[in-house]
Design an enzyme around this catalytic site. Structure first.
Site, mmCIF file in Angstrom:
data_model
loop_
_atom_site.group_PDB
_atom_site.id
_atom_site.type_symbol
_atom_site.label_atom_id
_atom_site.label_comp_id
_atom_site.label_asym_id
_atom_site.label_seq_id
_atom_site.Cartn_x
_atom_site.Cartn_y
_atom_site.Cartn_z
ATOM 1 N N CYS A 173 43.412 34.458 41.971
ATOM 2 C CA CYS A 173 44.815 34.366 42.361
ATOM 3 C C CYS A 173 45.160 35.440 43.398
ATOM 4 O O CYS A 173 44.668 35.415 44.498
ATOM 5 C CB CYS A 173 45.689 34.444 41.106
ATOM 6 S SG CYS A 173 47.408 33.992 41.331
ATOM 7 N N HIS A 174 46.009 36.412 43.046
ATOM 8 C CA HIS A 174 46.374 37.512 43.941
ATOM 9 C C HIS A 174 45.447 38.722 43.796
ATOM 10 O O HIS A 174 45.575 39.689 44.554
ATOM 11 C CB HIS A 174 47.823 37.960 43.666
ATOM 12 C CG HIS A 174 48.863 36.978 44.090
ATOM 13 N ND1 HIS A 174 49.131 35.828 43.379
ATOM 14 C CD2 HIS A 174 49.710 36.972 45.147
ATOM 15 C CE1 HIS A 174 50.101 35.154 43.980
ATOM 16 N NE2 HIS A 174 50.475 35.823 45.051
ATOM 17 N N ALA A 175 44.524 38.691 42.837
ATOM 18 C CA ALA A 175 43.645 39.839 42.602
ATOM 19 C C ALA A 175 42.741 40.189 43.785
ATOM 20 O O ALA A 175 42.343 41.353 43.905
ATOM 21 C CB ALA A 175 42.815 39.635 41.334
#
Length: 186
Positions: A111-113
């Site tokens: 995801c945003h990691a």
């Protein structure tokens, strides 16, 4: 070939992680036989984000600053917008990502990691995917962004969103079974 029963995997998180992106890997990697620890900034429980509100808390096993990279074969980075954005300004968290990469460990970010991969300076020249809203961030950091459920480049696994969790965890398990990944620097 390491078996998951002998594998120690670390999940690094702080408050605001996408609920499913921490809980699903934690549950399924443990079910596969791995020892899985959660590290937070202060070693205290972290609270997830679920839908449009705060979700469940997950207990932490240790502080990020106390992690010994050599104790683990893999690092899992759950996303959500809040969690990786808070972690990417924490030197201990960024250094831990860098140390896992330089130590030839598996690193999996969803995801945003991948923001943490950008901040650690380890994604340039590598194939990666992410939540669509950070595509430009990855491309500006030199990654070759692709739109598919899994991108893997030299032991660095990335996925787009919770809908990719099954494939994400399956790829982590496959890579752990393969062992350490000797890689060139980004």
């Amino acid at each position: 070939m390491p078996k998951l029963e002998n594998a120690k995997i670390l999940i690094m998180s702080t408050d605001g992680f996408e609920q499913s992106e921490l809980e699903y890997p934690l549950e399924h990697l443990r079910a596969a036989g791995a020892t899985v620890h959660v590290a937070s900034l202060d070693g205290k429980p972290v609270k997830g984000w679920d839908g449009a509100d705060w979700g469940n808390s997950v207990d932490a096993d240790l502080k990020i600053s106390d992690v010994k990279v050599d104790d683990y074969i893999a690092l899992v980075l759950p996303g959500g917008q809040i969690n990786p954005d808070l972690l990417r300004v924490e030197p201990d968290a960024v250094n831990l990502v860098r140390d896992f990469i330089s130590g030839d460990k598996i690193v999996a970010a969803i995801c945003h990691a991948p923001w943490l991969l950008i901040e650690a300076g380890v994604i340039k020249g590598r194939e990666a995917t992410s939540y669509p809203s950070i595509r430009t961030d990855l491309e500006n950091a030199g990654a070759n962004w692709v739109d598919r459920e899994i991108a893997i480049d030299n032991g660095i696994i990335t996925s787009r969103s919770p809908k990719d969790l099954e494939a994400f965890v399956a790829k982590i398990i496959e890579e752990v079974r393969e062992g350490e990944h000797h890689r060139d620097a980004a």
